[in-house]
Write a protein that holds these residues in place. Structure first.
Motif, PDB file in Angstrom:
ATOM      1  N   TRP A  10       0.817  -1.212   0.000  1.00 43.72           N
ATOM      2  CA  TRP A  10       0.000   0.000   0.000  1.00 43.72           C
ATOM      3  C   TRP A  10       0.851   1.262   0.000  1.00 43.72           C
ATOM      4  O   TRP A  10       0.351   2.339  -0.287  1.00 43.72           O
ATOM      5  CB  TRP A  10      -0.969   0.013   1.168  1.00 43.72           C
ATOM      6  N   GLY A  11       2.123   1.158   0.320  1.00 47.26           N
ATOM      7  CA  GLY A  11       2.994   2.328   0.333  1.00 47.26           C
ATOM      8  C   GLY A  11       4.125   2.235  -0.664  1.00 47.26           C
ATOM      9  O   GLY A  11       5.136   2.905  -0.540  1.00 47.26           O
ATOM     10  N   THR A  12       3.954   1.407  -1.677  1.00 50.53           N
ATOM     11  CA  THR A  12       5.024   1.150  -2.632  1.00 50.53           C
ATOM     12  C   THR A  12       4.750   1.822  -3.974  1.00 50.53           C
ATOM     13  O   THR A  12       3.626   1.863  -4.436  1.00 50.53           O
ATOM     14  CB  THR A  12       5.161  -0.372  -2.864  1.00 50.53           C
ATOM     15  N   ASN A  13       5.805   2.328  -4.579  1.00 51.38           N
ATOM     16  CA  ASN A  13       5.741   2.822  -5.960  1.00 51.38           C
ATOM     17  C   ASN A  13       6.419   1.778  -6.840  1.00 51.38           C
ATOM     18  O   ASN A  13       7.541   1.372  -6.565  1.00 51.38           O
ATOM     19  CB  ASN A  13       6.485   4.153  -6.108  1.00 51.38           C
ATOM     20  N   VAL A  59      -3.811  -0.678 -15.069  1.00 56.18           N
ATOM     21  CA  VAL A  59      -4.950  -0.321 -14.215  1.00 56.18           C
ATOM     22  C   VAL A  59      -5.846  -1.542 -13.989  1.00 56.18           C
ATOM     23  O   VAL A  59      -6.305  -1.788 -12.873  1.00 56.18           O
ATOM     24  CB  VAL A  59      -5.728   0.868 -14.805  1.00 56.18           C
ATOM     25  N   LYS A  60      -6.062  -2.314 -15.023  1.00 55.22           N
ATOM     26  CA  LYS A  60      -6.870  -3.535 -14.883  1.00 55.22           C
ATOM     27  C   LYS A  60      -6.248  -4.482 -13.861  1.00 55.22           C
ATOM     28  O   LYS A  60      -6.925  -4.960 -12.943  1.00 55.22           O
ATOM     29  CB  LYS A  60      -7.004  -4.239 -16.237  1.00 55.22           C
ATOM     30  N   GLY A  61      -4.966  -4.739 -14.007  1.00 53.07           N
ATOM     31  CA  GLY A  61      -4.300  -5.687 -13.119  1.00 53.07           C
ATOM     32  C   GLY A  61      -4.265  -5.237 -11.672  1.00 53.07           C
ATOM     33  O   GLY A  61      -4.582  -6.022 -10.766  1.00 53.07           O
ATOM     34  N   ILE A  62      -3.910  -3.993 -11.433  1.00 57.79           N
ATOM     35  CA  ILE A  62      -3.794  -3.518 -10.052  1.00 57.79           C
ATOM     36  C   ILE A  62      -5.159  -3.384  -9.405  1.00 57.79           C
ATOM     37  O   ILE A  62      -5.329  -3.638  -8.213  1.00 57.79           O
ATOM     38  CB  ILE A  62      -2.984  -2.200  -9.966  1.00 57.79           C
ATOM     39  N   THR A  63      -6.183  -3.030 -10.195  1.00 58.88           N
ATOM     40  CA  THR A  63      -7.542  -2.931  -9.656  1.00 58.88           C
ATOM     41  C   THR A  63      -8.074  -4.302  -9.279  1.00 58.88           C
ATOM     42  O   THR A  63      -8.643  -4.489  -8.200  1.00 58.88           O
ATOM     43  CB  THR A  63      -8.469  -2.238 -10.676  1.00 58.88           C
ATOM     44  N   GLU A  64      -7.899  -5.279 -10.159  1.00 56.23           N
ATOM     45  CA  GLU A  64      -8.339  -6.640  -9.853  1.00 56.23           C
ATOM     46  C   GLU A  64      -7.653  -7.163  -8.603  1.00 56.23           C
ATOM     47  O   GLU A  64      -8.277  -7.774  -7.739  1.00 56.23           O
ATOM     48  CB  GLU A  64      -8.072  -7.572 -11.037  1.00 56.23           C
ATOM     49  N   ALA A  66      -6.291  -5.386  -6.103  1.00 54.74           N
ATOM     50  CA  ALA A  66      -6.732  -4.645  -4.917  1.00 54.74           C
ATOM     51  C   ALA A  66      -8.094  -5.127  -4.441  1.00 54.74           C
ATOM     52  O   ALA A  66      -8.311  -5.312  -3.235  1.00 54.74           O
ATOM     53  CB  ALA A  66      -6.768  -3.144  -5.213  1.00 54.74           C
ATOM     54  N   LEU A  67      -9.029  -5.333  -5.372  1.00 55.70           N
ATOM     55  CA  LEU A  67     -10.382  -5.730  -4.985  1.00 55.70           C
ATOM     56  C   LEU A  67     -10.449  -7.153  -4.430  1.00 55.70           C
ATOM     57  O   LEU A  67     -11.460  -7.533  -3.847  1.00 55.70           O
ATOM     58  CB  LEU A  67     -11.345  -5.552  -6.157  1.00 55.70           C
ATOM     59  N   VAL A  72     -11.020  -4.474   1.049  1.00 53.95           N
ATOM     60  CA  VAL A  72     -11.054  -3.486  -0.035  1.00 53.95           C
ATOM     61  C   VAL A  72     -12.367  -3.641  -0.802  1.00 53.95           C
ATOM     62  O   VAL A  72     -12.695  -4.715  -1.291  1.00 53.95           O
ATOM     63  CB  VAL A  72      -9.847  -3.632  -0.991  1.00 53.95           C
ATOM     64  N   LYS A  73     -13.119  -2.541  -0.872  1.00 60.86           N
ATOM     65  CA  LYS A  73     -14.419  -2.539  -1.536  1.00 60.86           C
ATOM     66  C   LYS A  73     -14.468  -1.580  -2.722  1.00 60.86           C
ATOM     67  O   LYS A  73     -15.392  -1.621  -3.524  1.00 60.86           O
ATOM     68  CB  LYS A  73     -15.499  -2.131  -0.542  1.00 60.86           C
ATOM     69  N   CYS A  74     -13.467  -0.691  -2.803  1.00 65.28           N
ATOM     70  CA  CYS A  74     -13.505   0.346  -3.829  1.00 65.28           C
ATOM     71  C   CYS A  74     -12.089   0.774  -4.192  1.00 65.28           C
ATOM     72  O   CYS A  74     -11.236   0.927  -3.317  1.00 65.28           O
ATOM     73  CB  CYS A  74     -14.286   1.538  -3.285  1.00 65.28           C
TER      74      CYS A  74
END
Length: 111
Positions: A10-13, A59-64, A66-67, A72-74
């Motif tokens: 959660w704190g990584t770039n 964005v697809k990969g990181i969103t999938e 995270a959810l 995590v709900k959003c």
């Protein structure tokens, strides 16, 4: 790297790299998930590598990912009003316009 409640991710770039090891951009979570289960992402693709679908894929990969994490709900993202490409990346990945945040227009993808 600072540890955030045991979840370093959660704190990584992250650097976005091609198989050839060329860095083409970056990706991050802007913070750990909040009490409502919302987390914000940030991303960018270097100008020379834009228009190839890399942002959409990232964005697809990181969103999938995270959810799928507990609590995590959003997933949220903000972009500039004039950034048509970023808006297309987000809406193409199922994000919905939610108004304005403190950094620009706000999009959310809710589980």
């Amino acid at each position: 790297m600072e540890k955030l409640n045991g979840f370093e991710e959660w704190g990584t770039n992250w650097e976005i790299k091609l198989k050839s090891s060329v860095t083409i951009g970056g990706l991050c979570f802007k913070c750990k998930p909040d009490n409502e289960g919302s987390v914000e992402i940030g991303y960018g693709i270097n100008e020379d590598y834009q228009h190839h679908g890399y942002a959409t894929e990232v964005v697809k990969g990181i969103t999938e990912w995270a959810l799928k994490q507990n609590g995590v709900k959003c997933v949220c993202a903000q972009t500039n009003e004039e950034n048509v490409i970023s808006k297309k990346v987000l809406t193409g990945n199922g994000f919905v316009y939610e108004g304005h945040g403190d950094e620009g227009i706000l999009f959310k993808k809710i589980l």
